[in-house]
Design an enzyme around this catalytic site. Structure first.
Site, PDB file in Angstrom:
ATOM      1  N   ASP A 127       1.450  -6.924   5.600  1.00  0.00           N
ATOM      2  CA  ASP A 127       1.911  -5.563   5.843  1.00  0.00           C
ATOM      3  C   ASP A 127       2.097  -4.894   4.485  1.00  0.00           C
ATOM      4  O   ASP A 127       2.314  -5.568   3.467  1.00  0.00           O
ATOM      5  CB  ASP A 127       3.233  -5.612   6.616  1.00  0.00           C
ATOM      6  CG  ASP A 127       3.925  -4.271   6.681  1.00  0.00           C
ATOM      7  OD1 ASP A 127       3.302  -3.292   7.132  1.00  0.00           O
ATOM      8  OD2 ASP A 127       5.103  -4.202   6.243  1.00  0.00           O
TER       9      ASP A 127
ATOM     10  N   ASP B 288       3.973  -1.379   3.732  1.00  0.00           N
ATOM     11  CA  ASP B 288       5.215  -0.644   3.460  1.00  0.00           C
ATOM     12  C   ASP B 288       6.433  -1.555   3.485  1.00  0.00           C
ATOM     13  O   ASP B 288       6.731  -2.205   4.485  1.00  0.00           O
ATOM     14  CB  ASP B 288       5.403   0.473   4.485  1.00  0.00           C
ATOM     15  CG  ASP B 288       4.302   1.517   4.409  1.00  0.00           C
ATOM     16  OD1 ASP B 288       3.579   1.548   3.402  1.00  0.00           O
ATOM     17  OD2 ASP B 288       4.172   2.299   5.378  1.00  0.00           O
TER      18      ASP B 288
END
Length: 312
Positions: free
Chosen positions: A65, A67
């Site tokens: 991922d 962010d």
């Protein structure tokens, strides 16, 4: 696509959109990986060597991922700041970006309403612009706002997979073009991201499927694994958010990185590995949003949200 007859029409529609978004992201990611420079950058900062990965396992890969896992804050907000600097939109829209970024940094999780608002704003802003133009600007924005926000510890984990001869992919709700730039700059294999529709190289202001978020991320990873001949039980996935539990649950080696409260609880219950690179000093720094031209507004927003959280 798996049989969906048992679902209500609304649920079938939502699932179908997730599958479409996942497949579109996987296709875009495989194309983008061919364009990424194979030169690998050296890992920086803290680097506690993980037990995994296994060197030479070409059926294994890693999915990160973006962010708050690889980078502090949200890529789409940093991108918005860069577009504002280049006069793509007005001050009042930047104020909204500042508010959203303040919330994201303080809460440490994705707020669905804020993310949808940011997505719709971004789509309206880029509509009518050429993809090549935004890619060029994205390179500049990475240098201006993103490079210094990469978590060194997470970067070291990604490098460990690369050193083991495995492919490493970003998986994010951010636009695939932005994600691809970040992946290339970090020396990663490629990126799975939200695919915005374009015709003849010009953005239409629409999405292909839906944002690559939650279940759609899992669909994208599954589709890419099939295309790449990967064994998901030998793969790893890394995220900070409980929204990514579907993706983390797909692989044999899930990691919770800088986890939110729900993910930390879930990870501990299942004995997943945890890494937290947010020292007290860094956490304080992350809690102070910085948006060009609206420092006072963003600071006031941060204080208001913090006060609200203390009163709860």
């Amino acid at each position: 696509m798996a049989a969906l007859g048992w679902l209500t029409p609304r649920r079938r529609s939502a699932t179908a959109r997730s599958v479409l978004a996942g497949e579109a992201a996987a296709e875009a990611a495989r194309k983008s990986s061919l364009e990424i420079d194979a030169t690998k950058t050296a890992a920086a900062g803290e680097a506690a060597a993980p037990v995994f990965p296994v060197a030479g396992d070409d059926r294994a890969a890693a999915f990160f991922d973006l962010d708050n896992t690889v980078m502090q804050g949200a890529a789409i907000f940093h991108f918005g700041r860069g577009l504002y600097k280049r006069k793509f939109f007005q001050r009042r829209e930047l104020a909204r970006f500042a508010w959203q970024q303040a919330w994201f940094r303080l809460a440490g999780v994705e707020d669905p309403e804020h993310m949808q608002d940011a997505r719709e704003s971004a789509l309206s802003i880029v509509k009518g612009h050429r993809v090549s133009e935004l890619m060029t600007i994205g390179e500049e924005i990475y240098d201006e706002y993103m490079a210094e926000r990469i978590w060194p510890g997470t970067r070291a984990l990604a490098q460990a997979h690369l050193d083991a001869g495995q492919k490493v992919w970003l998986v994010t709700a951010a636009p695939v073009e932005t994600a691809t730039i970040i992946a290339r700059r970090l020396g990663l294999t490629g990126a799975l991201g939200t695919v915005a529709e374009s015709v003849d190289g010009v953005y239409t202001g629409k999405l292909v499927g839906e944002p690559l978020h939650g279940p759609a991320k899992a669909e994208a990873v599954r589709a890419l694994a099939i295309a790449e001949g990967l064994d998901l039980s030998r793969c790893a996935a890394y995220s900070d958010s409980h929204n990514d539990i579907p993706m983390l649950s797909l692989v044999g080696h899930p990691y919770a990185i800088n986890p939110d409260t729900k993910l930390r609880k879930h990870a501990r219950a299942r004995e997943w590995r945890l890494r937290d690179y947010r020292t007290g000093r860094k956490a304080a720094k992350v809690g102070i949003p910085a948006a060009a031209g609206v420092g006072a507004l963003a600071g006031g927003t941060a204080a208001a949200v913090a006060l609200h959280r203390r009163r709860r």
